[in-house]
Design an enzyme around this catalytic site. Structure first.
Site, mmCIF file in Angstrom:
data_model
loop_
_atom_site.group_PDB
_atom_site.id
_atom_site.type_symbol
_atom_site.label_atom_id
_atom_site.label_comp_id
_atom_site.label_asym_id
_atom_site.label_seq_id
_atom_site.Cartn_x
_atom_site.Cartn_y
_atom_site.Cartn_z
ATOM 1 N N LYS A 294 19.462 4.301 -63.269
ATOM 2 C CA LYS A 294 19.003 4.972 -64.494
ATOM 3 C C LYS A 294 19.075 6.473 -64.228
ATOM 4 C CE LYS A 294 15.323 2.667 -66.401
ATOM 5 N NZ LYS A 294 13.874 2.606 -66.704
ATOM 6 N N ASP B 237 10.735 -7.210 -64.003
ATOM 7 C CA ASP B 237 9.646 -7.790 -64.785
ATOM 8 C C ASP B 237 9.026 -6.815 -65.782
ATOM 9 O OD1 ASP B 237 8.330 -6.083 -62.827
ATOM 10 O OD2 ASP B 237 6.477 -7.070 -63.418
ATOM 11 N N PHE C 286 13.535 0.963 -70.683
ATOM 12 C CA PHE C 286 12.862 0.029 -69.786
ATOM 13 C C PHE C 286 13.566 -1.321 -69.887
ATOM 14 C CE2 PHE C 286 9.702 -3.010 -68.391
ATOM 15 C CZ PHE C 286 9.237 -2.400 -67.242
ATOM 16 N N VAL C 287 13.980 -1.862 -68.749
ATOM 17 C CA VAL C 287 14.735 -3.117 -68.778
ATOM 18 C C VAL C 287 14.004 -4.225 -68.033
ATOM 19 C CG1 VAL C 287 17.001 -2.067 -69.100
ATOM 20 C CG2 VAL C 287 16.131 -2.372 -66.785
ATOM 21 N N ASP D 32 16.940 -3.127 -56.795
ATOM 22 C CA ASP D 32 17.193 -3.598 -58.157
ATOM 23 C C ASP D 32 17.562 -2.432 -59.070
ATOM 24 O OD1 ASP D 32 14.670 -2.491 -57.885
ATOM 25 O OD2 ASP D 32 13.592 -4.109 -58.886
ATOM 26 N N ASP E 244 15.305 4.680 -60.494
ATOM 27 C CA ASP E 244 14.882 5.358 -61.714
ATOM 28 C C ASP E 244 14.696 6.841 -61.375
ATOM 29 O OD1 ASP E 244 13.753 5.825 -64.191
ATOM 30 O OD2 ASP E 244 11.905 4.758 -63.823
ATOM 31 N N LYS F 70 9.510 -7.325 -55.581
ATOM 32 C CA LYS F 70 10.104 -8.622 -55.863
ATOM 33 C C LYS F 70 11.366 -8.490 -56.728
ATOM 34 C CE LYS F 70 5.423 -10.391 -56.467
ATOM 35 N NZ LYS F 70 4.438 -10.765 -57.493
ATOM 36 N N GLY F 71 11.556 -7.301 -57.294
ATOM 37 C CA GLY F 71 12.613 -7.107 -58.280
ATOM 38 C C GLY F 71 14.015 -7.444 -57.784
HETATM 39 P P1 5GP Z 1 11.666 5.055 -59.051
HETATM 40 O O1 5GP Z 1 10.807 5.329 -57.870
HETATM 41 O O2 5GP Z 1 13.130 5.210 -58.809
HETATM 42 O O3 5GP Z 1 11.215 5.851 -60.250
HETATM 43 O O4 5GP Z 1 11.352 3.589 -59.503
HETATM 44 C C1 5GP Z 1 11.840 2.472 -58.879
HETATM 45 C C2 5GP Z 1 11.023 1.238 -59.195
HETATM 46 O O5 5GP Z 1 10.411 1.316 -60.490
HETATM 47 C C3 5GP Z 1 11.941 0.043 -59.258
HETATM 48 O O6 5GP Z 1 12.106 -0.536 -57.976
HETATM 49 C C4 5GP Z 1 11.216 -0.846 -60.239
HETATM 50 O O7 5GP Z 1 10.252 -1.598 -59.573
HETATM 51 C C5 5GP Z 1 10.528 0.110 -61.190
HETATM 52 N N1 5GP Z 1 11.324 0.366 -62.406
HETATM 53 C C6 5GP Z 1 11.975 1.496 -62.747
HETATM 54 N N2 5GP Z 1 12.602 1.369 -63.940
HETATM 55 C C7 5GP Z 1 12.344 0.097 -64.357
HETATM 56 C C8 5GP Z 1 12.721 -0.645 -65.524
HETATM 57 O O8 5GP Z 1 13.446 -0.192 -66.432
HETATM 58 N N3 5GP Z 1 12.271 -1.913 -65.592
HETATM 59 C C9 5GP Z 1 11.471 -2.480 -64.636
HETATM 60 N N4 5GP Z 1 11.095 -3.732 -64.826
HETATM 61 N N5 5GP Z 1 11.109 -1.813 -63.529
HETATM 62 C C10 5GP Z 1 11.538 -0.521 -63.392
#
Ligand code: 5GP
Length: 312
Positions: free
Chosen positions: A257, A285, A278-279, A226, A229, A171-172
């Site tokens: 990030k 959310d 963490f944002v 969104d 990470d 949903k982000g």
């Molecule tokens: P990745 O697989 O790149 O580690 O993570 C991606 C997903 O993790 C994003 O789509 C999001 O849902 C969640 N996520 C990663 N960092 C953050 C953050 O700082 N804040 C929030 N709310 N969600 C995050």
């Protein structure tokens, strides 16, 4: 507060300015106002300009120096106390200033007024205190607006003559997708997917909870995210989408990030690179809350741990 001297011009980049009061303020309420502006990520200058109001030959005998200038909205702000004797004099000076400099926007604000002004310009609710847990704004609403517009223009240029499908991951991405698609001046289709997030207890793998509604075979797909990470989610999604044989597949993420990347994923469009924090906000959310904030912010140190402890 207003002084007849020439204040030093101090242009402050909002994100870095937090907690570093390099400016010497004449009054406590000005310092508080500056902190609120910093909180919302709004650029400001303190007493950058003195407006001569009355001269005697070459000599300026009366002048007015508004407390703040906000370049984003091209407006000067004069803060007021409620002392009536000072107010009458201030109102008179402001009237004169408006007569002599009709193009200059100056607002006279008391504390309640300026909190409302910030809310009106989309910088968030009327008081930082009303958003529990929020530490500081990392990317302000005007910064997001500007950047999304630029990304939309770039996408419009790059996809000229084509009809791309923007694919969002729920949903982000809700806020970013809604704003970005309106900045793309091309015929575009949109589609959404939903995936399971990592389960600390059960482990498992990324599962598709909601698949695309339409086929992307032979289409130009732009995956809209969104935040990237570690890159693991995106890597999984790209493999999944590639197998559906799109004509092209690119990625647009609002936030990157980069410091936390574990998988090398190609990013074609990036809104903002952010530090390893963490944002929340603008779709992102914490415990399903904060998605409706117009800006991107960090949580207070220890807030998540506190909430988790209370939930036990
Ligand atoms: P990745 O697989 O790149 O580690 O993570 C991606 C997903 O993790 C994003 O789509 C999001 O849902 C969640 N996520 C990663 N960092 C953050 C953050 O700082 N804040 C929030 N709310 N969600 C995050």
């Amino acid at each position: 507060m207003a002084s007849d001297r020439n204040g030093e011009t101090t242009d402050r980049a909002p994100a870095e300015a937090v907690g570093t009061p390099a400016v010497r303020f004449a009054h406590e309420s000005e310092e508080e106002f500056a902190r609120i502006l910093d909180f919302y990520g709004i650029s400001w200058q303190y007493e950058p300009r003195t407006f001569p109001l009355r001269t005697d030959g070459d000599k300026v005998v009366e002048a007015f120096t508004p407390d703040f200038y906000l370049p984003d909205i091209d407006t000067y702000i004069e803060l007021t106390t409620l002392r009536q004797d000072l107010m009458t004099e201030k109102h008179r000076k402001l009237r004169t200033l408006r007569e002599i400099y009709p193009g200059v926007e100056v607002k006279l604000l008391n504390k309640r007024d300026y909190l409302r002004l910030l809310a009106k310009y989309g910088f968030g609710p009327p008081s930082p205190r009303s958003i529990e847990g929020v530490h500081r704004v990392l990317v302000s609403a005007p910064q997001i607006r500007r950047r999304v517009k630029e990304l939309g223009a770039q996408i419009t240029k790059d996809y000229a003559g084509r009809t791309p499908v923007l694919v969002g991951v729920l949903k982000g991405v809700a806020c970013f997708m809604a704003d970005l698609m309106r900045q793309v001046s091309l015929p575009v289709a949109i589609d959404f997917m939903a995936i399971s997030s990592f389960d600390n207890v059960n482990g498992g793998y990324v599962r598709i909870l909601k698949d695309l509604d339409e086929s992307i075979d032979g289409r130009d797909v732009l995956l809209v995210e969104d935040i990237v990470d570690t890159g693991m989610t995106l890597n999984h999604l790209l493999t999944y989408l590639r197998a559906r044989k799109p004509a092209s597949l690119k990625v647009c993420t609002l936030l990157d990030k980069r410091a936390r990347r574990l998988v090398d994923v190609p990013l074609d469009y990036v809104g903002f690179e952010i530090p390893d924090e963490f944002v929340i906000g603008y779709g992102l959310d914490y415990g399903q809350l904060y998605r409706n904030l117009g800006f991107i912010a960090t949580l207070k140190p220890g807030w998540m741990e506190e909430q988790a402890a209370q939930a036990k």
